[in-house]
Write an enzyme that holds these catalytic residues in place. Structure first.
Site, PDB file in Angstrom:
ATOM      1  N   LYS A 140      36.764  21.293  69.165  1.00  0.00           N
ATOM      2  CA  LYS A 140      36.621  20.040  69.917  1.00  0.00           C
ATOM      3  C   LYS A 140      36.021  18.940  69.050  1.00  0.00           C
ATOM      4  O   LYS A 140      36.454  17.786  69.109  1.00  0.00           O
ATOM      5  CB  LYS A 140      35.744  20.267  71.141  1.00  0.00           C
ATOM      6  CG  LYS A 140      35.493  19.000  71.951  1.00  0.00           C
ATOM      7  CD  LYS A 140      34.677  19.268  73.196  1.00  0.00           C
ATOM      8  CE  LYS A 140      34.454  17.972  73.989  1.00  0.00           C
ATOM      9  NZ  LYS A 140      33.735  18.212  75.257  1.00  0.00           N
ATOM     10  N   HIS A 269      78.820  38.411  68.991  1.00  0.00           N
ATOM     11  CA  HIS A 269      78.339  37.518  70.048  1.00  0.00           C
ATOM     12  C   HIS A 269      77.708  38.303  71.197  1.00  0.00           C
ATOM     13  O   HIS A 269      78.013  38.070  72.372  1.00  0.00           O
ATOM     14  CB  HIS A 269      79.466  36.609  70.536  1.00  0.00           C
ATOM     15  CG  HIS A 269      80.023  35.710  69.478  1.00  0.00           C
ATOM     16  ND1 HIS A 269      79.251  34.750  68.841  1.00  0.00           N
ATOM     17  CD2 HIS A 269      81.254  35.646  68.920  1.00  0.00           C
ATOM     18  CE1 HIS A 269      79.999  34.123  67.947  1.00  0.00           C
ATOM     19  NE2 HIS A 269      81.212  34.654  67.962  1.00  0.00           N
TER      20      HIS A 269
END
Length: 508
Positions: A140, A269
């Protein structure tokens, strides 16, 4: 001109000390003083460097069996104090709070403790409180403080120290702060998922490793893989694995894991275009390839046994993207490595894939359990007067495994544990069947005595009629249509057998 801030005091408190030696030495040589706790303090002092204890800085001893050590205003004040804030500076001076410019901390191994099967009381003790608080506080206040929240960030820290000494820029501190919040959020997600006990009350998933792909599904799309693929495979050879490769690899390994006997599969695929189970590797390969030698071009190859030289030489005759096996003989690898871009993966026994599947859609996430259902002869319910033979049952179960891993609407046709053809991704089940039959005939398969699997029920008898005309003698399907009796009646008239599983296998 960049503005630098100097690291003068570092708080170091880590569970895992590996890789810390050279960092401590470099910091000490840059004039940085150390504050630490228990084992880390002993570690630093054992290397010959002075270190102030947290207890001496705070004037307060560690309590509650070590649960409370760093949770004190003199620690968090030193981290959170804004150096350019006049009010903060006055309070720091009033309460004699020493500023802390660098925090190096890691967290108790919560996930590892859960994975070990430890009892709940031991797991709860591995929920870090002080460490996570230090991370959030330092991150922070990144405008003044540098936070290193994991040993995975030691290398970037080393590079920073080598390049800039004990000096940091706002860009440096902000980057490390972002990494720190990634650590803390992943840690909290793991704790939540443990306590959620698969209730799926909210969606929380974190993956620490981000692998940027060359591109996504198409070159104009960005693609990233989050996860640790190295836990599943050793990459022995070849070019970088692509986004589409990963989709096919996932389909390949989930399919091959359905089979215990020696099996070879070829995927394109995400769908199997060839697969066969045979006594030897080379037989399995040849019969898998026979299923669709055209689609095999550029495909993904996968097997559940060792690839030998003879099989490798046959495989080497075609172009393919990826080959996956649990083992390769040395002479087989020598053959397969002749093409520099060919990706060769060796599967590991550890590192199981997730049983939860999810995808983003609309404005949220859709999640489900992976389809792990496996049917056996005991699960098959006869629907017709004629029951399938033992050979047909084996093929029906084989076809059912394949249709489970094929895009819906899907039909698979199997004979003697070999895929003759499949129809996948069709908007009509009839079209899927016609596609499969046409493809099988184009590769000279004799479908007399073959079996058929469907991923969903037959609402009309049209599919079984088309199948019978092609020579198919047995059918497996989930059942459940209000019109099942029409398909059953047709099969009875034609002397076909039909069984149902009660399990639908849609795949999108």
């Amino acid at each position: 001109m960049e503005t630098y801030k100097t690291i003068r005091r570092a708080l170091i408190s880590v569970y895992d000390k590996d890789g810390l030696d050279d960092i401590i030495k470099k910091l000490y040589l840059e004039g940085v003083s150390f504050v630490s706790t228990g084992g880390t303090q002993q570690f630093i002092e054992s290397r010959g460097f002075p270190c102030e204890s947290v207890e001496s800085l705070t004037g307060y001893t560690s309590i509650l069996g070590g649960r409370v050590k760093t949770l004190h205003p003199k620690i968090f004040g030193g981290i959170l104090a804004r150096r350019d804030n006049e009010s903060d500076r006055k309070e720091v001076e009033l309460y004699r709070i020493p500023e802390i410019d660098l925090v190096i901390v890691d967290l108790y191994p919560f996930e590892e403790t859960v994975a070990s099967g430890a009892k709940e009381s031991d797991i709860v003790e591995k929920i870090d409180i002080g460490g996570i608080s230090l991370i959030r506080a330092a991150a922070k206040n990144y405008e003044d403080v540098l936070i290193v929240a994991s040993k995975n960030q030691y290398d970037p820290l080393r590079r920073l120290l080598e390049e800039k000494g004990a000096q940091t820029t706002i860009e440096d501190r902000r980057w490390f702060a972002g990494e720190a919040f990634a650590v803390s959020s992943a840690y909290d997600s793991a704790i939540f998922n443990y306590f959620d006990r698969n209730e799926w009350s909210v969606f929380r998933v974190a993956a620490d490793r981000a692998h940027v792909m060359r591109y996504g599904e198409n070159p104009h799309q960005k693609g990233v893989f989050y996860g640790d693929i190295d836990a599943l495979f050793d990459k022995l050879h070849g070019k970088e694995i692509s986004y589409n490769n990963l989709l096919d690899i996932d389909s390949a390994v989930t399919l091959i894991d359905e089979f215990d006997e020696l099996t070879f599969a070829i995927l394109k695929h995400n769908n199997a275009c060839g697969i066969a189970s045979r006594p030897t590797m080379i037989e399995a390969w040849k019969d898998a390839l026979a299923g669709d030698p055209v689609s095999a071009f550029g495909g993904i190859l996968v097997t559940n046994d060792t690839i030998d030289k003879d099989t490798a030489e046959e495989i080497n005759r075609i172009f393919f993207e990826v080959v996956i096996a649990p083992c390769y003989t040395d002479d087989a690898l020598a053959v397969l490595m002749q093409k520099k871009n060919r990706i060769i993966l060796k599967r590991k026994t550890s590192g199981d894939a997730s049983v939860k599947q999810f995808r983003s859609l609309l404005n949220g996430v859709l999640a489900q359990e992976r389809d792990l259902s496996i049917q056996t002869p005991a699960n098959l319910e006869p629907m017709t007067k004629k029951t399938p033979s033992d050979t047909e049952i084996a093929d029906l179960l084989y076809a059912n495994k394949l249709v489970k891993h094929s895009k819906s609407n899907a039909i698979t046709i199997v004979k003697n544990k070999q895929l003759c053809a499949s129809g996948v991704g069709q908007t009509s089940r009839v079209d899927a069947l016609k596609q499969a039959i046409e493809k099988a005939r184009s590769f000279n398969f004799d479908l007399n005595g073959a079996v058929m699997a469907s991923d969903a029920f037959f609402p009309f008898p049209d599919c079984v009629a088309i199948a019978r005309e092609a020579g198919i003698t047995a059918v497996i399907q989930p059942g459940g249509s209000i019109n099942d009796k029409a398909s059953v009646a047709y099969c009875d008239e034609q002397g076909m057998s039909m069984v149902k599983t009660g399990i639908r296998h849609f795949k999108h």
